[in-house]
Scaffold this motif. Structure first.
Motif, PDB file in Angstrom:
ATOM      1  N   ARG A  41      -1.768   6.131  -7.894  1.00 30.90           N
ATOM      2  CA  ARG A  41      -0.558   6.994  -8.282  1.00 30.90           C
ATOM      3  C   ARG A  41       0.186   7.750  -7.097  1.00 30.90           C
ATOM      4  N   ILE A  42       1.357   7.387  -7.007  1.00 33.31           N
ATOM      5  CA  ILE A  42       1.938   7.743  -5.779  1.00 33.31           C
ATOM      6  C   ILE A  42       2.813   9.108  -5.970  1.00 33.31           C
ATOM      7  N   ILE A  43       2.770  10.118  -5.410  1.00 35.09           N
ATOM      8  CA  ILE A  43       3.356  11.373  -5.690  1.00 35.09           C
ATOM      9  C   ILE A  43       3.408  11.807  -4.493  1.00 35.09           C
ATOM     10  N   SER A  44       4.478  13.200  -4.311  1.00 38.49           N
ATOM     11  CA  SER A  44       4.650  13.609  -2.859  1.00 38.49           C
ATOM     12  C   SER A  44       3.533  14.689  -2.674  1.00 38.49           C
ATOM     13  N   ILE A  45       3.683  15.070  -1.531  1.00 37.52           N
ATOM     14  CA  ILE A  45       2.649  16.302  -0.940  1.00 37.52           C
ATOM     15  C   ILE A  45       3.443  17.467  -1.344  1.00 37.52           C
ATOM     16  N   ASN A  46       2.971  18.193  -2.031  1.00 35.93           N
ATOM     17  CA  ASN A  46       3.372  19.677  -2.365  1.00 35.93           C
ATOM     18  C   ASN A  46       2.683  20.704  -2.303  1.00 35.93           C
ATOM     19  N   GLU A  52       3.337   8.728   5.053  1.00 38.28           N
ATOM     20  CA  GLU A  52       3.968   7.448   4.978  1.00 38.28           C
ATOM     21  C   GLU A  52       5.124   7.305   5.753  1.00 38.28           C
ATOM     22  N   ARG A  53       6.007   8.507   5.807  1.00 41.20           N
ATOM     23  CA  ARG A  53       7.227   8.289   6.929  1.00 41.20           C
ATOM     24  C   ARG A  53       6.900   8.217   8.300  1.00 41.20           C
ATOM     25  N   ARG A  54       5.840   9.107   8.824  1.00 36.75           N
ATOM     26  CA  ARG A  54       5.234   9.099  10.189  1.00 36.75           C
ATOM     27  C   ARG A  54       4.621   7.711  10.318  1.00 36.75           C
ATOM     28  N   GLY A  71      -6.146  13.738   8.888  1.00 36.88           N
ATOM     29  CA  GLY A  71      -6.416  12.535   8.068  1.00 36.88           C
ATOM     30  C   GLY A  71      -5.279  11.719   7.675  1.00 36.88           C
ATOM     31  N   VAL A  72      -5.106  10.944   6.662  1.00 29.36           N
ATOM     32  CA  VAL A  72      -4.342  10.040   6.392  1.00 29.36           C
ATOM     33  C   VAL A  72      -3.766  10.221   4.729  1.00 29.36           C
ATOM     34  N   HIS A  73      -2.615  10.122   4.430  1.00 27.34           N
ATOM     35  CA  HIS A  73      -2.240  10.311   3.127  1.00 27.34           C
ATOM     36  C   HIS A  73      -2.515   9.214   2.195  1.00 27.34           C
ATOM     37  N   PRO A  74      -3.090   9.292   1.049  1.00 29.58           N
ATOM     38  CA  PRO A  74      -3.619   8.294   0.126  1.00 29.58           C
ATOM     39  C   PRO A  74      -2.539   7.276   0.166  1.00 29.58           C
ATOM     40  N   THR A  75      -1.264   7.247  -0.025  1.00 31.68           N
ATOM     41  CA  THR A  75      -0.323   6.205  -0.338  1.00 31.68           C
ATOM     42  C   THR A  75      -0.482   5.002   1.033  1.00 31.68           C
ATOM     43  N   LYS A 116      -3.409   4.952   2.945  1.00 24.14           N
ATOM     44  CA  LYS A 116      -4.792   4.680   3.596  1.00 24.14           C
ATOM     45  C   LYS A 116      -5.248   3.250   3.774  1.00 24.14           C
ATOM     46  N   GLY A 117      -5.086   2.429   2.959  1.00 24.33           N
ATOM     47  CA  GLY A 117      -5.553   0.840   3.185  1.00 24.33           C
ATOM     48  C   GLY A 117      -5.031   0.140   4.323  1.00 24.33           C
ATOM     49  N   ALA A 118      -3.636   0.504   4.483  1.00 23.81           N
ATOM     50  CA  ALA A 118      -2.953  -0.312   5.502  1.00 23.81           C
ATOM     51  C   ALA A 118      -3.558   0.707   6.987  1.00 23.81           C
ATOM     52  N   VAL A 119      -3.627   1.965   6.887  1.00 18.98           N
ATOM     53  CA  VAL A 119      -3.996   2.521   8.062  1.00 18.98           C
ATOM     54  C   VAL A 119      -5.402   2.003   8.477  1.00 18.98           C
ATOM     55  N   TRP A 120      -6.376   1.970   7.359  1.00 20.17           N
ATOM     56  CA  TRP A 120      -7.777   1.723   7.577  1.00 20.17           C
ATOM     57  C   TRP A 120      -7.661   0.178   8.342  1.00 20.17           C
ATOM     58  N   GLU A 121      -7.046  -0.584   7.934  1.00 19.15           N
ATOM     59  CA  GLU A 121      -7.046  -2.103   8.643  1.00 19.15           C
ATOM     60  C   GLU A 121      -6.740  -1.879  10.083  1.00 19.15           C
ATOM     61  N   PHE A 122      -6.102  -1.116  10.398  1.00 22.62           N
ATOM     62  CA  PHE A 122      -5.834  -0.953  11.935  1.00 22.62           C
ATOM     63  C   PHE A 122      -7.073  -0.167  12.716  1.00 22.62           C
ATOM     64  N   LEU A 123      -7.526   0.910  11.846  1.00 20.03           N
ATOM     65  CA  LEU A 123      -8.702   1.960  12.425  1.00 20.03           C
ATOM     66  C   LEU A 123     -10.103   0.863  12.688  1.00 20.03           C
ATOM     67  N   LEU A 124      -9.977  -0.061  11.633  1.00 18.08           N
ATOM     68  CA  LEU A 124     -11.458  -0.987  11.726  1.00 18.08           C
ATOM     69  C   LEU A 124     -11.182  -1.992  12.396  1.00 18.08           C
TER      70      LEU A 124
END
Length: 420
Positions: free
Chosen positions: A3-8, A44-46, A70-74, A76-84
């Motif tokens: 579920r994609i929601i904004s940080i509030n 996601e913007r950063r 850390g990384v925002h859930p929206t 995570k998958g894309a960022v993890w691919e680089f971190l790993l």
């Protein structure tokens, strides 16, 4: 799926809502402490702004942000691919897409091989009962019929078939508090990835605990092949922990390093623990094997992993993986700009000219936890059962950020004392 929601203002609740927990399990899962914070958490913007026009990633800036929050859930998958290390930050978008397609084709080929041997692979279902006996005979009462001619003398095929039901038994126990795994198709996706990894890496095979490492990748990455490759790269870091034979376990090497670290940073506690269990530190096996998955909530465990990977990040990981998953740290004077492309923890190792195993930060995490329980262990632990009870009590009470801070403090102390 996610579920994609904004940080509030209610950020903590939002984090949990990405990975909803079944109502009946709410009271049994550890409390989530991670909160996405504007200006600290990689958003996601950063993340999108960190790529240049050709798709090359400013990894130094990304690492700084992840280490802070850390990384925002929206994303995570894309960022993890680089971190790993699935993708080199210096690669272009076009190059990565070509590599992604090549990997998807390779995965599809392996999956087809597996499906030809056991047709249930890729069907959306999975097995929990044995397919063959140790004597390579099909199990007649199994609902999944395996042709007798398939139960051949090929050791790889037999060993793989023997592992499939154990994978299935572990799959139904994996993150079962999450709504995601109420869906059998999602359980089958996890089973397929683990089954195919076991087929490919027949040297290690399947060992309990791999399911805990794999599950987040399956949840975060929609495409099954992408989840497989993310898991495969994560396993490069920890696979030796899962190697075992009749006399030893792979994780014992890290237990030995933990013992060495404690001997240096806290000789009194080390001597006490050594007297209780012969210096084996066996109580730490689970923490090191599955990287604290059981000690934290699902959300906090993901946060812990990504910050660890960011801290351990080494730009040379694309060229110098050794067969044991370790890499050489070259003790040369590097420019400040180059050093910024290393994670905070790995940067210290490079500066000190040390060559350390992947995920050694996990050892310092355990050491940090031991230090926080120093007085309790010294005063109350009269045997192994007491140690297990005290260490078991940390579940749900640990703060991942504080644990990482303590681990870095212990690492610094260890380097200083070891140098002297």
């Amino acid at each position: 799926m996610l579920r994609i929601i904004s940080i509030n203002k209610n950020a903590n609740e939002d984090m949990e809502s990405y990975y909803p927990i079944r109502p009946e399990c709410q009271k049994d899962v550890p409390k989530t402490r991670f909160k996405a914070k504007v200006g600290k958490t990689l958003s996601e913007r950063r993340w999108n702004a960190a790529f240049d026009k050709d798709g090359r990633l400013d990894i130094a800036g990304v690492l700084r942000r992840i280490q802070r929050g850390g990384v925002h859930p929206t994303i995570k998958g894309a960022v993890w691919e680089f971190l790993l290390g699935c993708y080199d930050p210096k690669s272009t978008s076009v190059e990565r897409e070509q590599l992604r397609q090549k990997r998807r084709e390779q995965y599809a080929s392996w999956k087809e091989q597996c499906k030809n041997i056991v047709p249930i692979v890729g069907s959306g279902k999975f097995v929990q009962t044995p397919l063959v006996t140790e004597d390579e005979e099909p199990v007649e009462d199994n609902e999944v019929r395996v042709p007798k001619e398939d139960a051949d003398s090929d050791k790889k095929v037999t060993q793989w078939k023997l592992s499939l039901h154990q994978i299935g038994l572990d799959v139904v126990r994996t993150d079962r508090s999450l709504v995601y795994y109420e869906n059998e198709a999602n359980q089958a996706k996890l089973w397929d990835v683990l089954a195919i990894y076991t087929w490919v890496d027949d040297d290690i095979g399947y060992v309990q605990g791999m399911n805990d490492i794999c599950s987040p990748m399956v949840i975060l990455l929609k495409d099954e092949a992408d989840a497989f490759w993310c898991f495969e790269h994560a396993m490069r870091r920890v696979r030796e922990n899962f190697r075992s034979n009749e006399t030893s376990m792979g994780v014992q090497s890290q237990l030995g390093i933990l013992s060495q670290v404690m001997r240096v940073v806290d000789p009194k506690l080390h001597q006490h623990l050594e007297g209780l269990d012969g210096g084996e530190y066996l109580f730490a096996i689970r923490m090191l094997m599955v990287l604290f998955r059981r000690e934290f909530s699902f959300v906090d465990a993901l946060y812990l992993w990504e910050v660890m990977w960011a801290m351990e990040y080494n730009p040379n990981m694309f060229a110098d993986y050794a067969s044991d998953g370790s890499h050489e740290v070259v003790a040369t004077k590097l420019s400040k700009k180059v050093l910024q492309q290393y994670g905070k923890y790995e940067r210290k190792n490079v500066k000190n000219g040390r060559s350390d195993q992947k995920s050694l930060l996990a050892v310092f995490l355990v050491a940090g936890v031991l230090e926080t329980k120093n007085k309790k262990l010294l005063n109350e632990a009269k045997g192994l059962d007491d140690v297990a009870e005290i260490m078991g009590g940390i579940t749900g009470s640990l703060d991942a950020k504080k644990a990482l801070t303590e681990a870095l403090k212990i690492h610094k102390k260890y380097l200083s004392k070891a140098r002297n």
